[in-house]
Design a protein around this motif. Structure first.
Motif, mmCIF file in Angstrom:
data_model
loop_
_atom_site.group_PDB
_atom_site.id
_atom_site.type_symbol
_atom_site.label_atom_id
_atom_site.label_comp_id
_atom_site.label_asym_id
_atom_site.label_seq_id
_atom_site.Cartn_x
_atom_site.Cartn_y
_atom_site.Cartn_z
ATOM 1 N N VAL A 172 2.619 -25.820 63.033
ATOM 2 C CA VAL A 172 1.560 -24.809 63.120
ATOM 3 C C VAL A 172 0.703 -24.854 61.864
ATOM 4 O O VAL A 172 1.215 -25.031 60.758
ATOM 5 N N HIS A 173 -0.605 -24.726 62.083
ATOM 6 C CA HIS A 173 -1.534 -24.635 60.961
ATOM 7 C C HIS A 173 -2.006 -23.190 60.880
ATOM 8 O O HIS A 173 -2.433 -22.623 61.883
ATOM 9 N N ALA A 174 -1.880 -22.587 59.699
ATOM 10 C CA ALA A 174 -2.292 -21.191 59.549
ATOM 11 C C ALA A 174 -3.387 -21.093 58.505
ATOM 12 O O ALA A 174 -3.428 -21.864 57.553
ATOM 13 N N LEU A 175 -4.276 -20.133 58.737
ATOM 14 C CA LEU A 175 -5.407 -19.977 57.829
ATOM 15 C C LEU A 175 -4.964 -19.309 56.533
ATOM 16 O O LEU A 175 -5.563 -19.512 55.481
ATOM 17 N N SER A 176 -3.915 -18.510 56.616
ATOM 18 C CA SER A 176 -3.519 -17.749 55.428
ATOM 19 C C SER A 176 -2.014 -17.551 55.439
ATOM 20 O O SER A 176 -1.338 -17.759 56.450
ATOM 21 N N GLU A 177 -1.492 -17.104 54.291
ATOM 22 C CA GLU A 177 -0.061 -16.818 54.189
ATOM 23 C C GLU A 177 0.360 -15.737 55.176
ATOM 24 O O GLU A 177 1.422 -15.822 55.781
ATOM 25 N N GLU A 178 -0.525 -14.736 55.369
ATOM 26 C CA GLU A 178 -0.177 -13.647 56.268
ATOM 27 C C GLU A 178 0.019 -14.155 57.692
ATOM 28 O O GLU A 178 0.949 -13.743 58.381
ATOM 29 N N GLY A 179 -0.868 -15.064 58.102
ATOM 30 C CA GLY A 179 -0.740 -15.625 59.434
ATOM 31 C C GLY A 179 0.582 -16.347 59.595
ATOM 32 O O GLY A 179 1.266 -16.236 60.619
ATOM 33 N N LYS A 180 0.973 -17.083 58.535
ATOM 34 C CA LYS A 180 2.230 -17.809 58.562
ATOM 35 C C LYS A 180 3.401 -16.848 58.712
ATOM 36 O O LYS A 180 4.276 -17.045 59.556
ATOM 37 N N GLU A 181 3.386 -15.774 57.899
ATOM 38 C CA GLU A 181 4.456 -14.775 57.990
ATOM 39 C C GLU A 181 4.534 -14.223 59.405
ATOM 40 O O GLU A 181 5.609 -14.078 59.969
ATOM 41 N N GLY A 182 3.352 -13.943 59.978
ATOM 42 C CA GLY A 182 3.300 -13.363 61.315
ATOM 43 C C GLY A 182 4.014 -14.224 62.341
ATOM 44 O O GLY A 182 4.747 -13.717 63.194
ATOM 45 N N VAL A 183 3.820 -15.539 62.271
ATOM 46 C CA VAL A 183 4.485 -16.410 63.247
ATOM 47 C C VAL A 183 5.973 -16.503 62.924
ATOM 48 O O VAL A 183 6.822 -16.483 63.819
ATOM 49 N N LEU A 184 6.306 -16.579 61.632
ATOM 50 C CA LEU A 184 7.702 -16.799 61.259
ATOM 51 C C LEU A 184 8.601 -15.615 61.571
ATOM 52 O O LEU A 184 9.817 -15.787 61.682
ATOM 53 N N THR A 185 8.026 -14.394 61.736
ATOM 54 C CA THR A 185 8.890 -13.291 62.121
ATOM 55 C C THR A 185 9.496 -13.508 63.503
ATOM 56 O O THR A 185 10.525 -12.933 63.834
ATOM 57 N N GLY A 186 8.828 -14.348 64.319
ATOM 58 C CA GLY A 186 9.421 -14.727 65.597
ATOM 59 C C GLY A 186 9.304 -13.676 66.675
ATOM 60 O O GLY A 186 9.982 -13.753 67.691
ATOM 61 N N GLU A 187 8.427 -12.692 66.499
ATOM 62 C CA GLU A 187 8.331 -11.660 67.519
ATOM 63 C C GLU A 187 7.735 -12.225 68.810
ATOM 64 O O GLU A 187 8.222 -11.987 69.910
ATOM 65 N N MET A 188 6.672 -13.036 68.637
ATOM 66 C CA MET A 188 6.036 -13.639 69.810
ATOM 67 C C MET A 188 7.013 -14.540 70.549
ATOM 68 O O MET A 188 7.118 -14.512 71.773
ATOM 69 N N ASP A 189 7.780 -15.303 69.761
ATOM 70 C CA ASP A 189 8.784 -16.193 70.330
ATOM 71 C C ASP A 189 9.744 -15.419 71.225
ATOM 72 O O ASP A 189 9.998 -15.788 72.368
ATOM 73 N N LYS A 190 10.238 -14.292 70.705
ATOM 74 C CA LYS A 190 11.191 -13.485 71.465
ATOM 75 C C LYS A 190 10.557 -12.965 72.746
ATOM 76 O O LYS A 190 11.157 -12.983 73.810
ATOM 77 N N ARG A 191 9.320 -12.495 72.609
ATOM 78 C CA ARG A 191 8.661 -11.921 73.773
ATOM 79 C C ARG A 191 8.432 -12.956 74.863
ATOM 80 O O ARG A 191 8.556 -12.663 76.047
ATOM 81 N N VAL A 192 8.061 -14.185 74.463
ATOM 82 C CA VAL A 192 7.869 -15.214 75.485
ATOM 83 C C VAL A 192 9.203 -15.579 76.115
ATOM 84 O O VAL A 192 9.298 -15.751 77.336
ATOM 85 N N SER A 193 10.252 -15.659 75.308
ATOM 86 C CA SER A 193 11.563 -16.004 75.860
ATOM 87 C C SER A 193 12.020 -14.968 76.873
ATOM 88 O O SER A 193 12.709 -15.288 77.843
#
Lengths: 157, 320, 107, 91
Positions: free
Chosen positions: A132-153
């Motif tokens: 994943v390419h992120a524009l900022s550190e915050e964006g990276k943190e957002g993906v790494l929390t894994g909330e979206m991952d859980k929701r899709v699963s």
């Protein structure tokens, strides 16, 4: 069989919604067209040997899409402020993240959700690892929390 | 308009042909919005489908066969420039003779146009005037156009294709099937595009659309399939033989309708005799010939695309 | 009620237009291809959504609303895919993402 | 009202066009064309709502589809050519 049925229903709805003319002639032509397309897509499946449900059927889907919309709005505002602040406000990073989905369709859904929220873009998929390419550190943190991952699963169940 | 001019100029000046092809895409997109602005919906649809989609793909096909860089022309550019300037000047001079824009007294509004606009509703019974003009009043012209497309297909076929002969060592044409996201997304999208093409085909009577546009959209869906899952798979789905067959079948259908109307005692392509009610006859006739046009356009497009990609493969084999 | 809808659609349209211009500015200002991709996705997602929703509120027939909805769905469906494939082939062609200096030192 | 929106869309298109002409990489150009394509879809939708004609949205729909196909086609072409260039270099 189930997949064929769902494809038929989707195509029929698509035709009816688009057409707007419900004379017997046009409805008949619509039926013929749908038949032709079902035949063609059957042949395509024979050739590429890929039979899988192309749509995720789950009652959680609308909730997920709504959540995704909220996320999109939030990250849009984030990127917009960064655009106006200029180059100083961005710190692009590339990182890897694991996806916990089993089926290809859900993985694609997850990857596209990442891409759709501005600020993060899926660069590459290798098995269950996304780059994943992120524009900022915050964006990276957002993906790494894994909330979206859980929701899709959750949609897989 | 400004965008059009800028794009046109940059197309001339950029030497990287690949960028030029991309800019052509923009050019046709913008000109299509221009057509919509002028209320020429059918033209815009054609421009959208043909200009932005297929011609990009075909130009890329050509580029794949030749080189990416534009060659520096060896002879001087003064003479061509002169010719262009003179022609342009002549054209501008000719427009001076033309009536002012939207002048109600200019001849075009007094010749056949009023009849088309006022009476097509009763005579043809088709709401979209463009379709009735194209399909009925100017049926001959449309037949001619279809034959031209057919001839173009044949021309490319005889230049590039090798009738029936397949390369013995089949070099696998590259595919994007390793590309997971594309594969899944396209798989779901292709049937919808196909259906949309058919929708445009059969609703040409009511909205913008008809055989030409529908054929292009239909072909585009199959080309998308060929791009994502190699050309061979697409050829297995629809074999080149069937495509060549359909190419002629479309033209024959069109001409056949004309012959049938003649046999039924009407004029060539006079659809009034096809049914008891002349208006219904017109309707069926237009539907049939549009179908013929659609089939021809689809198969010619596909045949050209397949020829390009076959040719490319053959050449790569020869190089090795 | 009518006025309310009108105002709502104006807000949507204006916000969409503003976001679109922002995205374009980003497209112009950002330093490399990958960061520009983020700016482009602003114009592709929220800006598009807002403009089309604003138009749907202004539309005069059900048919048009449905068709605008279809346009919205198709854009939402295809735009992440094309963004991803662009990024992927750019990466594979050897285009290196521009990273902040401190990031380079860390990695 | 619609004029403002149309103008803002046109501004976006012009900026994207400048990006397409400037480059610097091919991918920037493709990206810019993609943006112009999406904006054209929007512009067409705006025009058809202004004219109040539902059938004109069809064109926007066709664009949305064709835009996607041509981006994919351009990408594939480029990947393909790259492979071939690599082959030539190996020989």
């Amino acid at each position: 069989m189930k997949q064929l049925l769902s494809l038929t229903v989707i195509l029929a709805v698509f035709w009816l919604v688009n057409s707007g003319h419900y004379t017997p002639l046009l409805l008949g032509l619509g039926a013929i067209s749908i038949g032709l397309i079902l035949y063609l897509s059957r042949r395509m499946e024979h050739v590429d040997g890929e039979v899988e449900p192309s749509i995720v059927m789950s009652i959680h889907l609308p909730f997920y899409l709504f959540w995704l919309l909220v996320e999109i709005i939030k990250s849009n505002l984030d990127v917009v402020t960064r655009v106006w602040k200029g180059e100083a406000a961005i710190s692009p990073t590339v990182f890897k993240v694991k996806a916990s989905q089993k089926s290809d369709v859900c993985r694609v859904l997850y990857a596209n959700s990442i891409t759709m929220t501005p600020g993060t873009i899926t660069l590459d998929i290798d098995g269950d690892t996304f780059e994943v390419h992120a524009l900022s550190e915050e964006g990276k943190e957002g993906v790494l929390t894994g909330e979206m991952d859980k929701r899709v699963s959750k949609l897989e169940r | 308009m400004g965008i059009l001019v800028v794009t046109g100029l940059s197309i001339v000046f950029i030497r990287d042909l690949f960028a030029v092809v991309i800019l052509f895409g923009i050019y046709s997109l913008v000109s299509a919005s221009f057509f919509v602005n002028l209320d020429a919906v059918d033209v815009a649809l054609t421009e959208a489908a043909v200009g932005a989609g297929i011609s990009t793909v075909l130009m890329l096909g050509t580029l794949a066969l030749t080189s990416r860089r534009e060659k520096k022309s060896s002879h001087g550019s003064t003479l061509p420039l002169m010719v262009v300037v003179v022609t342009g000047g002549a054209l501008i001079y000719a427009t001076l003779d033309m009536p002012y824009f939207s002048d109600p007294s200019d001849p075009i509004h007094h010749h056949v146009a009023p009849r088309y606009i006022q009476q097509s509703g009763e005579e043809i019974g088709v709401p979209n005037i463009v379709t009735s003009v194209l399909g009925s009043y100017r049926g001959f012209d449309t037949l001619g156009e279809t034959v031209v497309i057919f001839a173009a297909g044949l021309g490319v076929l005889s230049l590039l294709g090798r009738f029936g002969k397949r390369p013995e060592i089949a070099l696998p044409s590259p595919s994007m099937s390793h590309h997971l996201i594309l594969r899944v997304i396209a798989k779901a999208l292709i049937p919808l595009i196909l259906l949309y093409g058919l929708y445009i085909q059969f609703h040409g009577d009511y909205g913008p659309g008809g055989g030409f546009q529908a054929g292009v959209i239909f072909a585009a869906a199959i080309i998308l399939y060929a791009i994502i899952f190699s050309t061979e798979s697409a050829q297995k789905v629809i074999s080149p033989f069937v495509i060549h067959l359909l190419m002629s079948a479309g033209v024959l259908l069109f001409a056949g309708v004309g012959v049938v109307t003649m046999l039924l005692g009407g004029n060539f392509l006079g659809y009034n005799v096809l049914a008891h009610d002349p208006v219904h006859g017109q309707h069926y006739g237009i539907l049939l010939i549009e179908l013929g046009v659609g089939i021809t356009v689809t198969s010619v497009m596909l045949s050209i695309f397949f020829d390009f990609s076959d040719r490319k493969r053959i050449r790569s084999i020869e190089e090795q | 009620m009518d006025i309310f809808l009108n105002v709502l659609s104006w807000i949507c349209l204006l916000a969409g237009g503003f976001l679109g211009i922002t995205g374009a500015v980003g497209l112009f200002r950002f330093p490399d291809f990958f960061t520009r991709l983020h700016a482009a996705s602003v114009t592709d997602t929220l800006s598009t959504f807002l403009i089309i929703i604003g138009l749907m509120l202004q539309a005069n027939s059900l048919m048009m609303i449905i068709k605008l909805l279809l346009v919205l769905l198709i854009i939402a469906y295809t735009s992440p895919t094309s963004a991803h494939s662009l990024a992927k082939s750019a990466l594979h062609s050897g285009l290196k993402p521009f990273l902040k200096d401190k990031e380079n030192q860390n990695s | 009202m619609f004029t403002i929106i149309s103008i803002s869309i046109l501004v976006v298109m012009i900026i994207a066009l400048i990006r397409a002409i400037l480059g610097p990489t091919l991918y920037d150009r493709i990206l810019a064309v993609n943006v112009v394509g999406t904006k054209t879809v929007l512009l067409l939708s705006v025009l058809s709502v202004t004219a109040g004609r539902g059938d004109m949205v069809d064109i926007a729909l066709v664009y949305a589809l064709i835009n996607f196909i041509s981006v994919i086609a351009v990408l594939r072409f480029f990947e393909y050519n790259k492979e071939q260039q690599a082959d030539v270099e190996q020989q």
